[in-house]
Design an enzyme around this catalytic site. Structure first.
Site, PDB file in Angstrom:
ATOM      1  CE1 TYR A 104      -3.680   2.601   1.059  1.00 26.31           C
ATOM      2  CE2 TYR A 104      -1.780   3.643   2.114  1.00 26.31           C
ATOM      3  CZ  TYR A 104      -3.072   3.705   1.640  1.00 26.31           C
ATOM      4  OH  TYR A 104      -3.771   4.881   1.739  1.00 26.31           O
ATOM      5  CD  GLU A 128      -5.757   4.542  -1.032  1.00 29.60           C
ATOM      6  OE1 GLU A 128      -5.849   4.783   0.181  1.00 29.60           O
ATOM      7  OE2 GLU A 128      -6.712   4.118  -1.720  1.00 29.60           O
TER       8      GLU A 128
END
Ligand code: GDP
Ligand code: MN
Length: 381
Positions: free
Chosen positions: A101, A189
Site C-alpha cells: 500500500y 493512493e
C-alpha cells in the site's frame, strides 16, 4: 474532484507510474474488443467511486471472450453500495507475488505532506490501521524539501517492504510524489501496489482526488469534470447556482457566507446534531434564492429540521424575512425551520416573520446561533 480508477491510472501513466494496458468499455461488446487488444487473461473492473469493489463482485478475472461477456454483462448495471456501474475497465491481468500500500495526502495540521506506506496492501487501509497500526509507516515530507530517491528507499526499508521490492517501490514513490505535487492531488493512493513474480513493482489500482483549487492550471481536467457524478441534491443545487455540498445528517443548513456556514455545521455538531449539508447563499437573500435553497434541502429525505442562520451585513434582515415568507408559499416544506436572524435590520426581519401568519410548528425564531442550533437539533431527533 475524485477520479475513477481508469482516470487515476491514466493520470499515473503521465508520471511514468507503471500500470496495466487496458481500456474502458460501456457495453459487453466493447469489453470484449478491449480484452482482445489487452491480451488474455484480463480483469474486468467496475468503475465506481467506492472501495471494496472486489468483495462486492465488481472485479472478475476472464480467460477468454466468453468469460468477458459473462462478467461484463453481470457487472455493467450492477449496484455497488449505492453506485450504479455504468462502465468497466478491462486490463491485462497481472500475476501477483505480494501486495503493498502507498499513498500521499496533505496533513493540514502538520503543514506537511504525508506518506503512508505498508507491506500489507490489498485490503482496506482502515482495516490494517485498526488491526495492526504498526504495519503502516506514516512519514511527513517537508514540501520545501520534497522526496528524493534516497529518502524514498529509506522509507521502503522502514516500512519493512521486502528487500527484493525495495528499489521498485522507492522508484514508484518518487513518481507518485511528483504526481501528487505537480499533478495537484489531494490524494494519490495505490492499493494494491504489487510485486510481480518477475520482480517488477506495479500499480494495480488507483485512487486519485484532484485539488479543485488548482483547476485553473489544468485545462486537461475538463474531461474529468465531464464524468463527475453528483448526487441528485447536488445536481439540483448546481442547476440553481447554489454553493451546496451534500452530507449525511438530519439538520438542513442555510447560511450566508462560507465562514458562517462552516461555523453553523460546527455548532450543530457541538450540540449533538448532524448536518445534512453545507449551503452558502452568499450575499443575496431574495425569494428566488431562498426558495431554491429550501427546495434543494427539501429534496433530501433525511432532513428533519432546517436551520437558517443569517448574519446581515450587506444582506438586510427584512429582505431575508420577505424572501423566506415568499419562498414558503412556493415550497411545501416537509421539515420545520428554525431561524437565527441577526445583524443589519434584524429587528424588522423578525417582525415580518412574526406577522406573516406562519404557525410555530413550521417556523421558530431564536435570538442566538447556539439556541437556534439546539432547537433545530431537538426537532431533528
Ligand atoms: P478494490 O477492491 O475496489 O480496491 O479494487 P482493486 O483494484 O484494488 O482490486 C481488488 C483485488 O482484486 C486486488 O487486491 C487483487 O487481489 C485483485 N486483482 C485486481 N487486479 C488483479 C490482477 O490483474 N490480477 C490478479 N491476480 N488479481 C487482481
Ligand atoms: Mn484497491
Amino acid at each position: 474532484m475524485d477520479l475513477f480508477e481508469y482516470q487515476g491510472k491514466q493520470y499515473f501513466a503521465r508520471f511514468d507510474i507503471p500500470v496495466s494496458a487496458g481500456g474502458i468499455a460501456h457495453t459487453v461488446d466493447e469489453a470484449v474488443a478491449v480484452a482482445e487488444k489487452a491480451g488474455y487473461p484480463v480483469v474486468v473492473k467496475a468503475q465506481v467511486q467506492v472501495g471494496g469493489r472486489g468483495k462486492a463482485g465488481g472485479i472478475k478475472l476472464a480467460n477468454n471472450a466468453d468469460e468477458v461477456r459473462t462478467h461484463a454483462g453481470n457487472i455493467i448495471g450492477m449496484d455497488i453500495k449505492g453506485h450504479l456501474v455504468k462502465r468497466v475497465w478491462v486490463e491485462h491481468a497481472s500475476d501477483i507475488a505480494e501486495e503493498y500500500y502507498a499513498s500521499f495526502t496533505l496533513d493540514r495540521a502538520a503543514k506537511k505532506h504525508l506518506l503512508m506506506l505498508s507491506a500489507e496492501g490489498g485490503v482496506e487501509i482502515e482495516e490494517v490501521a485498526a488491526k495492526n497500526p504498526a504495519a503502516i509507516l506514516l512519514q511527513h515530507i517537508d514540501p520545501t524539501v520534497g522526496l528524493d530517491a534516497a529518502a524514498a528507499k529509506a522509507a521502503a526499508v522502514k516500512a519493512r517492504i521486502p528487500e527484493k521490492a525495495q528499489q521498485g517501490v522507492a522508484d514508484i514513490l518518487v513518481k507518485l510524489y511528483r504526481c501528487f505535487t505537480e499533478g495537484d492531488c489531494d490524494l494519490a493512493e495505490i492499493n494494491p501496489l504489487i510485486l510481480k513474480p518477475t520482480g517488477e513493482v506495479h500499480a494495480l489500482d488507483a485512487k486519485v482526488s484532484l485539488d479543485g483549487n488548482a483547476d485553473y492550471r489544468h485545462p486537461e481536467w475538463a474531461e474529468y469534470a465531464a464524468t463527475v457524478e453528483l448526487d441528485a441534491r447536488e445536481q439540483l443545487a448546481r442547476e440553481k447556482g447554489l454553493q451546496y455540498i451534500g452530507l449525511d445528517g438530519t439538520v438542513g443548513i442555510i447560511a450566508n457566507g462560507a465562514g458562517l456556514a462552516m461555523s453553523t455545521l460546527d455548532v450543530v455538531n457541538q450540540v449533538g446534531g448532524t448536518a445534512a449539508n453545507f449551503l452558502d447563499i452568499g450575499g443575496g437573500a431574495n425569494a428566488d434564492l431562498m426558495a431554491g435553497a429550501l427546495e434543494v434541502i427539501n429534496s433530501d429525505q433525511k432532513v428533519k429540521s432546517i436551520f437558517i442562520n443569517i448574519f446581515g451585513g450587506i444582506t438586510r434582515g427584512e429582505e431575508v424575512a420577505n424572501g423566506i415568507v415568499e419562498a414558503m408559499k412556493r415550497v411545501e416544506l416537509r421539515a420545520p425551520i428554525v431561524i437565527r436572524l441577526d445583524g443589519t435590520n434584524a429587528e424588522q426581519g423578525r417582525e415580518i416573520l412574526a406577522n406573516a401568519g406562519i404557525p410555530e410548528s413550521k417556523l421558530t425564531s431564536k435570538p442566538t446561533m447556539l439556541e437556534a442550533a439546539q432547537a433545530a437539533v431537538a426537532l431533528a431527533k
